[in-house]
Write a protein that holds these residues in place. Structure first.
Motif, PDB file in Angstrom:
ATOM      1  N   CYS A 125      27.372 -47.860 -42.438  1.00 56.03           N
ATOM      2  CA  CYS A 125      27.322 -46.431 -42.746  1.00 56.03           C
ATOM      3  C   CYS A 125      28.193 -46.120 -43.962  1.00 56.03           C
ATOM      4  N   ILE A 126      27.921 -44.967 -44.552  1.00 59.51           N
ATOM      5  CA  ILE A 126      28.650 -44.484 -45.724  1.00 59.51           C
ATOM      6  C   ILE A 126      28.932 -43.004 -45.511  1.00 59.51           C
ATOM      7  N   SER A 127      30.137 -42.572 -45.871  1.00 62.02           N
ATOM      8  CA  SER A 127      30.510 -41.156 -45.781  1.00 62.02           C
ATOM      9  C   SER A 127      31.035 -40.704 -47.137  1.00 62.02           C
ATOM     10  N   ILE A 128      30.606 -39.530 -47.563  1.00 64.92           N
ATOM     11  CA  ILE A 128      31.036 -38.997 -48.861  1.00 64.92           C
ATOM     12  C   ILE A 128      31.523 -37.569 -48.684  1.00 64.92           C
ATOM     13  N   LEU A 129      32.739 -37.303 -49.139  1.00 67.73           N
ATOM     14  CA  LEU A 129      33.286 -35.954 -49.249  1.00 67.73           C
ATOM     15  C   LEU A 129      33.268 -35.596 -50.727  1.00 67.73           C
ATOM     16  N   ALA A 130      32.552 -34.553 -51.105  1.00 67.15           N
ATOM     17  CA  ALA A 130      32.422 -34.194 -52.513  1.00 67.15           C
ATOM     18  C   ALA A 130      32.538 -32.690 -52.689  1.00 67.15           C
ATOM     19  N   GLY A 131      33.183 -32.287 -53.761  1.00 69.49           N
ATOM     20  CA  GLY A 131      33.319 -30.866 -54.050  1.00 69.49           C
ATOM     21  C   GLY A 131      34.071 -30.634 -55.337  1.00 69.49           C
ATOM     22  N   GLU A 132      34.417 -29.394 -55.560  1.00 71.15           N
ATOM     23  CA  GLU A 132      35.126 -29.004 -56.766  1.00 71.15           C
ATOM     24  C   GLU A 132      36.570 -28.651 -56.445  1.00 71.15           C
ATOM     25  N   LEU A 133      37.504 -29.366 -57.044  1.00 71.79           N
ATOM     26  CA  LEU A 133      38.918 -28.995 -56.978  1.00 71.79           C
ATOM     27  C   LEU A 133      39.185 -27.993 -58.099  1.00 71.79           C
ATOM     28  N   LYS A 134      39.486 -26.768 -57.717  1.00 70.00           N
ATOM     29  CA  LYS A 134      39.679 -25.714 -58.723  1.00 70.00           C
ATOM     30  C   LYS A 134      41.117 -25.568 -59.155  1.00 70.00           C
ATOM     31  N   ASN A 135      42.051 -25.920 -58.267  1.00 71.88           N
ATOM     32  CA  ASN A 135      43.459 -25.587 -58.510  1.00 71.88           C
ATOM     33  C   ASN A 135      44.375 -26.799 -58.589  1.00 71.88           C
ATOM     34  N   ALA A 136      43.803 -27.985 -58.749  1.00 70.01           N
ATOM     35  CA  ALA A 136      44.618 -29.187 -58.841  1.00 70.01           C
ATOM     36  C   ALA A 136      44.075 -30.101 -59.922  1.00 70.01           C
ATOM     37  N   LYS A 137      44.998 -30.678 -60.673  1.00 67.71           N
ATOM     38  CA  LYS A 137      44.642 -31.697 -61.652  1.00 67.71           C
ATOM     39  C   LYS A 137      44.793 -33.059 -61.004  1.00 67.71           C
ATOM     40  N   SER A 138      43.846 -33.945 -61.229  1.00 63.58           N
ATOM     41  CA  SER A 138      43.886 -35.266 -60.614  1.00 63.58           C
ATOM     42  C   SER A 138      44.112 -36.349 -61.664  1.00 63.58           C
ATOM     43  N   ASP A 139      44.996 -37.283 -61.342  1.00 66.05           N
ATOM     44  CA  ASP A 139      45.293 -38.411 -62.224  1.00 66.05           C
ATOM     45  C   ASP A 139      45.329 -39.687 -61.391  1.00 66.05           C
ATOM     46  N   PHE A 140      44.575 -40.688 -61.820  1.00 66.86           N
ATOM     47  CA  PHE A 140      44.607 -41.971 -61.136  1.00 66.86           C
ATOM     48  C   PHE A 140      45.927 -42.701 -61.407  1.00 66.86           C
ATOM     49  N   PHE A 141      46.361 -43.477 -60.434  1.00 67.06           N
ATOM     50  CA  PHE A 141      47.457 -44.426 -60.645  1.00 67.06           C
ATOM     51  C   PHE A 141      47.048 -45.749 -60.033  1.00 67.06           C
ATOM     52  N   LYS A 142      47.652 -46.820 -60.515  1.00 69.55           N
ATOM     53  CA  LYS A 142      47.237 -48.141 -60.069  1.00 69.55           C
ATOM     54  C   LYS A 142      48.382 -49.131 -60.239  1.00 69.55           C
ATOM     55  N   PHE A 143      48.617 -49.922 -59.199  1.00 66.64           N
ATOM     56  CA  PHE A 143      49.572 -51.016 -59.247  1.00 66.64           C
ATOM     57  C   PHE A 143      48.823 -52.302 -58.890  1.00 66.64           C
ATOM     58  N   GLY A 144      49.114 -53.373 -59.614  1.00 74.89           N
ATOM     59  CA  GLY A 144      48.500 -54.658 -59.298  1.00 74.89           C
ATOM     60  C   GLY A 144      49.398 -55.496 -58.422  1.00 74.89           C
ATOM     61  N   THR A 145      48.965 -56.731 -58.171  1.00 73.66           N
ATOM     62  CA  THR A 145      49.719 -57.640 -57.318  1.00 73.66           C
ATOM     63  C   THR A 145      51.001 -58.068 -58.005  1.00 73.66           C
ATOM     64  N   ARG A 146      52.090 -58.125 -57.251  1.00 72.74           N
ATOM     65  CA  ARG A 146      53.359 -58.601 -57.788  1.00 72.74           C
ATOM     66  C   ARG A 146      53.302 -60.111 -57.966  1.00 72.74           C
ATOM     67  N   SER A 147      53.857 -60.580 -59.074  1.00 72.04           N
ATOM     68  CA  SER A 147      53.897 -62.018 -59.304  1.00 72.04           C
ATOM     69  C   SER A 147      55.205 -62.628 -58.846  1.00 72.04           C
TER      70      SER A 147
END
Length: 428
Positions: A61-83
């Motif tokens: 199964c697959i579930s999707i929540l989708a809509g418009e965020l009007k009052n928040a700015k979104s920024d991705f962040f990402k960390f990789g594996t520690r060496s």
């Protein structure tokens, strides 16, 4: 967040059931195109998906929540594996530069951001959470770990980018006064006996509680509890837990639940956490089963309702709810389907709500292999100095209530005298 046509969707959360793990990348790319390339789309592979009023465990199964965020700015962040232990969280210099720049900017903003954070079982999640908490100690961080069935399988994606195993990733939500994110963390445990002070201990070992051998204190609590409630005997034998807090006994306690993993010949106990601090950590014995989990969830949602009333949110409905539930909960724990998604309706049944059921509020999420969040019920306030420590939990449900259409005229902080009689004077 509001219901909208496809062209206006700028935020999507998609969960994909593990039966589709070999098609994960294909599903991510097709969904991203079909959703008209939303600005922010997060995809997680879960052992089950949550959405449409149902909790589907171990099903294709697959579930999707989708809509418009009007009052928040979104920024991705990402960390990789520690060496290695001497490097930052990630060994990817480019990712580290982008992420550290984002957090420096967020530290300068007037309003405290919130985070949706996800990883997989091989990700450096504890290090990432420690980094976020140190940079932005007032922020609420919620999320969970994906559930791939084999190592080396990608199980997270940002937009149409499928991430390598071992990645921690998510989105920072920095909003104006119209946006808020609240959290409730249900760990499912029941406390028994008194709260002790750890008078001797370090890291994951507890030597003495209130100056007596820890194992002896645990045995005393267990014997007393079994005499009062015989049903606890099997729970103490099969699921002995401890709750940890740094709070004094006279203050509100939100315990962090951890397992007891063993005992030493000199009467110490070993627990599944390495943060024991002598003369600072408080400890209480806990147990967990379906009955205790039901009771705790009820109590937490009642407490959240009370805090909503105190902070003026009682007449405001969330735009969406994100539920990250442990794959050990669900029907296996509660012996019925859809228990937690149905239980959420109890938060929004007061007479001043427009609709008595939760069906009009989109609820989505997934069954996780570890859950990310603070403890207790949290309604953040920019005026508060409280720090919001974030933890990686087990057998827990972390619930994020997303508000994206707040009007300051709707929010009225209430004095104790204005609360219903049954709620006056209650500890929150």
């Amino acid at each position: 967040m509001k219901e909208s046509d496809e062209k206006n969707w700028n935020f999507c959360f998609m969960s994909v059931g593990t039966p589709f793990e070999l098609e994960f990348s294909e599903i991510v790319h097709e969904a991203y195109e079909r959703l008209n390339k939303p600005k922010t789309m997060i995809t997680v592979l879960g052992s089950g998906t949550i959405g449409g009023g149902r909790e589907l465990e171990f099903e294709p199964c697959i579930s999707i929540l989708a809509g418009e965020l009007k009052n928040a700015k979104s920024d991705f962040f990402k960390f990789g594996t520690r060496s290695s232990s001497t490097t930052p969280i990630t060994n990817n210099k480019e990712a580290w530069a982008e992420t550290s720049a984002l957090f420096r900017r967020l530290q300068k903003e007037e309003r405290v951001p919130s985070f949706l954070c996800f990883g997989d079982p091989t990700s450096p999640v504890p290090s990432a959470l420690e980094f976020i908490d140190e940079c932005l100690p007032k922020s609420v961080v919620v999320g969970g770990l994906s559930s791939p069935t084999k190592s080396g399988i990608s199980s997270l994606a940002l937009n149409d980018q499928v991430l390598a195993p071992g990645t921690v990733a998510g989105v920072a939500l920095s909003g104006n006064a119209g946006f808020a994110l609240h959290s409730v963390t249900a760990q499912g445990a029941l406390g028994i006996g008194p709260t002790f002070k750890v008078t001797s201990g370090r890291l994951n070992l507890v030597h003495t509680l209130d100056a007596e051998p820890a194992l002896s204190q645990v045995q005393k609590v267990a014997l007393t509890a079994i005499r009062a409630q015989p049903r606890l005997a099997q729970l103490l034998q099969n699921s002995l837990l401890v709750g940890l807090t740094e709070s004094d006994e006279s203050t509100k306690q939100d315990f962090l639940i951890r397992t007891v993993v063993g005992a030493t010949s000199d009467g110490a106990i070993a627990i599944g956490d390495n943060t024991i601090s002598e003369n600072s950590t408080r400890l209480r014995i806990h147990v967990r089963d379906g009955e205790t989990a039901r009771t705790e969830l009820d109590n937490l949602l009642q407490r959240y309702s009370l805090e909503r009333a105190i902070t003026g949110f009682s007449g405001v409905r969330p735009s969406a709810i994100l539920l990250c539930a442990c794959n050990g909960r669900g029907k296996n724990m509660f012996r019925e389907s859809n228990f937690e998604i149905n239980k959420l309706s109890s938060v929004f049944t007061s007479s001043d709500e427009a609709s008595p059921d939760v069906s009009s509020i989109p609820v989505a999420g997934f069954f996780a292999n570890g859950e990310i969040g603070p403890t207790g019920a949290v309604i953040p306030s920019s005026s508060s100095d409280d720090k919001k420590s974030t933890y990686l939990h087990g057998f827990t449900s972390v619930i994020a209530f997303i508000y994206d259409d707040l009007d300051s005229s709707d929010l009225h902080e209430k004095d104790d005298d204005n609360l219903p009689p049954q709620e006056q004077g209650r500890e929150v």
